[in-house]
Structures are given as C-alpha cells and as structure tokens.
Design an enzyme around this catalytic site. Sequence first.
Site, short mmCIF file in Angstrom:
data_model
loop_
_atom_site.label_atom_id
_atom_site.label_comp_id
_atom_site.label_asym_id
_atom_site.label_seq_id
_atom_site.Cartn_x
_atom_site.Cartn_y
_atom_site.Cartn_z
N ARG A 38 -10.46 -11.46 1.72
CA ARG A 38 -11.24 -12.56 1.14
C ARG A 38 -10.47 -13.88 1.20
NH1 ARG A 38 -11.57 -9.18 -4.36
NH2 ARG A 38 -11.29 -7.52 -2.81
N LYS A 96 0.84 -1.20 0.00
CA LYS A 96 0.00 0.00 0.00
C LYS A 96 0.87 1.24 0.00
CE LYS A 96 -4.01 -1.76 2.56
NZ LYS A 96 -5.01 -1.52 1.51
N1 BES Z 1 -8.27 -3.65 4.24
C1 BES Z 1 -8.36 -3.24 2.89
C2 BES Z 1 -9.62 -2.45 2.60
C3 BES Z 1 -9.66 -1.08 3.18
C4 BES Z 1 -8.91 -0.05 2.62
C5 BES Z 1 -10.47 -0.80 4.24
C6 BES Z 1 -8.98 1.22 3.15
C7 BES Z 1 -10.55 0.47 4.78
C8 BES Z 1 -9.78 1.48 4.22
C9 BES Z 1 -8.35 -4.47 1.99
O1 BES Z 1 -7.57 -5.52 2.41
C10 BES Z 1 -7.81 -4.01 0.68
O2 BES Z 1 -6.68 -3.63 0.63
N2 BES Z 1 -8.62 -4.05 -0.37
C11 BES Z 1 -8.22 -3.62 -1.64
C12 BES Z 1 -8.78 -4.59 -2.64
C13 BES Z 1 -8.23 -4.37 -4.02
C14 BES Z 1 -6.76 -4.72 -4.06
C15 BES Z 1 -9.02 -5.23 -4.98
C16 BES Z 1 -8.78 -2.21 -1.85
O3 BES Z 1 -9.90 -1.93 -1.40
O4 BES Z 1 -8.07 -1.40 -2.42
MN MN Z 2 -5.57 -5.30 1.81
#
Ligand code: BES
Ligand code: MN
Length: 485
Positions: free
Chosen positions: A343, A269
């Site tokens: 997931r 990230k």
């Molecule tokens: N934990 C995150 C989702 C999230 C991001 C929750 C920001 C709250 C605030 C999750 O694991 C994630 O990173 N999801 C990705 C999925 C994508 C790679 C398809 C996302 O939402 O960017």
């Molecule tokens: Mn994630």
Amino acid sequence: MKTELFNNVATVDADLLVLFVPSEGELPAATAQWDEKLNGQILALREQAVFKASVAQTLLLPSTDAAQPAVLLVGTGKDALSDMKLKKVVGAIGSQIKGLPYANVALAASGLAVNERGSDNVNTLLAQWLNESFYEFKGFKQDDAEKTTKVETLLIEGDNEAAVKVGAATAAGSAFTRQLGNLPGNVCTPSYLASQAQQLGEEYGIEIELLDETKMDELGMHCLLSVGRGSDQPSYLIVMHYRGGKEDEAPHVLLGKGITFDTGGISLKPGAKMDEMKYDMCGSASVFGTMKAICELKPALNFTAVIAAAENMPSGRATKPGDIVKTMSGKTVEVLNTDAEGRLVLCDALTYIERFKPQSVVDIATLTGACIVALGSVNSGMYANKQDVADALKAASKEAADKLWQMPLDEEYQQQLDSNFADIANIGGPEAGSVTAACFLSRFTESYPWAHLDIAGTAWAGGATKGASGRPVGLLTQYLLAKAN
Ligand code: BES
Ligand code: MN
Ligand code: ZN
C-alpha cells in the site's frame, strides 16, 4: 506456436485430431463423422466401457495410415461442462499432446458444450488455455532444451478469427506474466522490470517513461521511496503508454504492485516459505502481460500501465516501525508495520496517476495474506469506489473465466486506520485485513473511478505445482477490450 481456424474435420490437415465424446447419448457431429470413418470404433469403445468418456478422460488412437491423423478421444461426461470442468478437459488435452510427436493438432471444438458460453467464447478459452498449457519455465535448468514441445500449430474448429486471436494473445501475455513471476528475486529486480518495459517499448513501439529515485524524490513520493530504502536495489516507477484510441481520449490505467522481493523489512517475515515472496511483483507482472496482450491485439483505446517497483529489505537504512513518511498527496503515514509495504508504494503511484486524468484506474496487487484467508485461491478480491468499475470487472471476469469476488469498502472500516501521530496508519489491526488495506488505497483515489484487485491468493500456487498462474491477465485483457468496443 500458431493458432488457426478450420471448418471441417474431414478435410483438416492435421497429424492429430482431438474429438470430444460425451459419456452418454449421441456423439457430437464432428465425432460422429469420424466414428463412421472408423467403422463405429468410438461408439464401440464407449459401449464396451473401454473408454467411458468421463470428464477429461483421454484415449489415443494412433494412426495406421500415413494419410490419416491420429485421434485423441477426450471425454466430456454427461452434462454440459462447467468452467472448472472445461479447464480440466483442456488441461488433459494439453498434457497429452505436449509430449507427442505431432506438429499440427486440430480440435473439433464444436463438440464442446459449456454452460452459459457460446462457441466463440469457448474458442477463446480453448485457444488461451491450450496455449497456456505449453508454458514452461526456462532459463535455469540444464535440460531446458528437452522441454520444447513438438506442437507447432493448433487448429481450432470455428469461423471467428478474432475469438481465437484474443485467446492466443491472452496466453502470450500470461506466459510473460508467469515468466516474470517465476524469475528469482536476484534476477527480477526493480531495474529488471524497468528493462522489460523498455524492451516492450522497442518491440511494440509504445512510449515508456522511467522515474528513478531522484525524480520520485523531486515529486515528493517519499512513501514509495521509504519501502526501498533498506535495499541496495533502486526503486522505479515505470510508465507505459499504449495509444490505440483518439489523441484526446482519457486513458484507462492499470497499476501493478511490483515488490520484487518482500522480506517484510524490519517487521521481518518468518522464514517458512519466504522464497514465495519473489512473487510479490505478480500484480505488476499481470500488468506487463496485459500490456503485451493488448499490443498484440491493437484495440482502439488508450491504456496506460504503471508499475511501482521496489525491494523490501531490512538494513541500517530501512524504514522502522513507527516512522512517519509523507506521501506525494501531502498526507502523512505512520508505518506501524514495514511488512504492509504494498500500500505504501501504491499510494504514491495512485497520486501520480491523477495527472493522466484517467477514465478508470485498476490496481492489481498481492496485497494481503488476509485475502487468502477470506477467498482462498479461487477468487481474487475486488474493491471499488464506483460500482460501474466493479460491474465492468465482473463482466470481464465472467467472460474470461477468471474469478473475482467483490468485497466491501464501508466507511466503518476506515476508522481502523486512525493514527495518533500521523494522518493515517499503514495497518488496521487484526480484523478484516484485506478490507483495511483496500481502505488505505481508497484514501488516494478520490479523484477518479477506481478498483483494486487483491490477487494474493490467485497469482501463484505453492506446493508441488509451485508457479505463477498468469492471473488475472485474462480478466484484465477482457476488461480493456470491452472498453474499446
Ligand atoms: N506481500 C504480502 C502479502 C502476502 C502474504 C501475499 C502472503 C501472499 C502471501 C504483503 O506485503 C504483506 O506482507 N501483508 C501483510 C500486511 C499486514 C502486515 C497488515 C500481511 O498480509 O500479513
Ligand atoms: Mn509485506
Ligand atoms: Zn508484499
């Protein structure tokens, strides 16, 4: 803090009496009764526009007679309150009384009119939200001791003991949820969550099962294990059984995403606000909080809580984009993005849950940023494979004033998860990201009624008031209580 009932403002033994004042028209009975005692001071303050009684406006009238309580006037505006305004009113009371030296605070709750809510339901919310307003994150600042409130007992006007008990237990649950959420990632690890489950087991006599990596490997939970592979912290599947129902009665299951820190893994990230990914275990924290509330309330039902706990880190051992892993169900997954890890831990937990032959399964997860884009921080996103479960959650949501919005799970979206190399891809491209995440989970829930709550936008707030919200403990507690009735 204790929460109790009282039935008459004239005789209640309190240091502070909270009275509600509308901005127009007659005063509610309890307020009018006290106004008489004060020789019409309350009405005079309103008429002279010293205290206009707009929504959530407060005015403290100190006591000049040791035998009489001080009075906190709280404005309720001119109409019956919406849930949002009720929350503001309760928030104003909480922040007022928190710093005051009074131990026993009585609320003349009959003076509140809330749209579409009866007095018992209002009292549940009052008890819950007031108790919640005293939550403080403690354990890491030198001045922690100064944060302790002087309030010892909340007295709420009413005659339904159960109503305020539900509110107080929900608040105890949500405080636990917020504390776990707010803890930093170097404290709140998967093994810390496991130890919290063991502690709940000791406190309430519920059965706890901990599945470590060896056990999960034997069970074929390679997809869950692939997420924690880059971390030095071992992953756990945590199971807690509350047994309040008949022995042969199938349980309702809640499953929480417990990523104790989500760096994204190799699909790292960006740095901005990455600290907030300590909140990526808020789904599991809400399951812990709900378990606590249920253990306090002891309803007649069987309820199993499952936590899929792992830390998502990059390292030489971490799962890489393009890696293919085998799930416990036998389906293979192409991990195109290691940041779509929620997931991956949930799917194996969902397969594991089949052995409980559940009546219903609800998973709760901070699953997608896309859900925040769609719904902001007002509604949690809800998906279901059976409308019955969706409807039960909607009813609980309404009861608890803990909002959710049902999202679609149409077959058309499923194609976005097609992979050239494995049975399923773990991402579905840029469109409808919250939906495709739910679609992924739905592939593992075919044998039972299931719903998924995406709480990415509702589990915590960022900015100046950064902190875990305790949601959706209210909604989950109501959902389970309704199953017991
Ligand atoms: N934990 C995150 C989702 C999230 C991001 C929750 C920001 C709250 C605030 C999750 O694991 C994630 O990173 N999801 C990705 C999925 C994508 C790679 C398809 C996302 O939402 O960017
Ligand atoms: Mn994630
Ligand atoms: Zn995540």
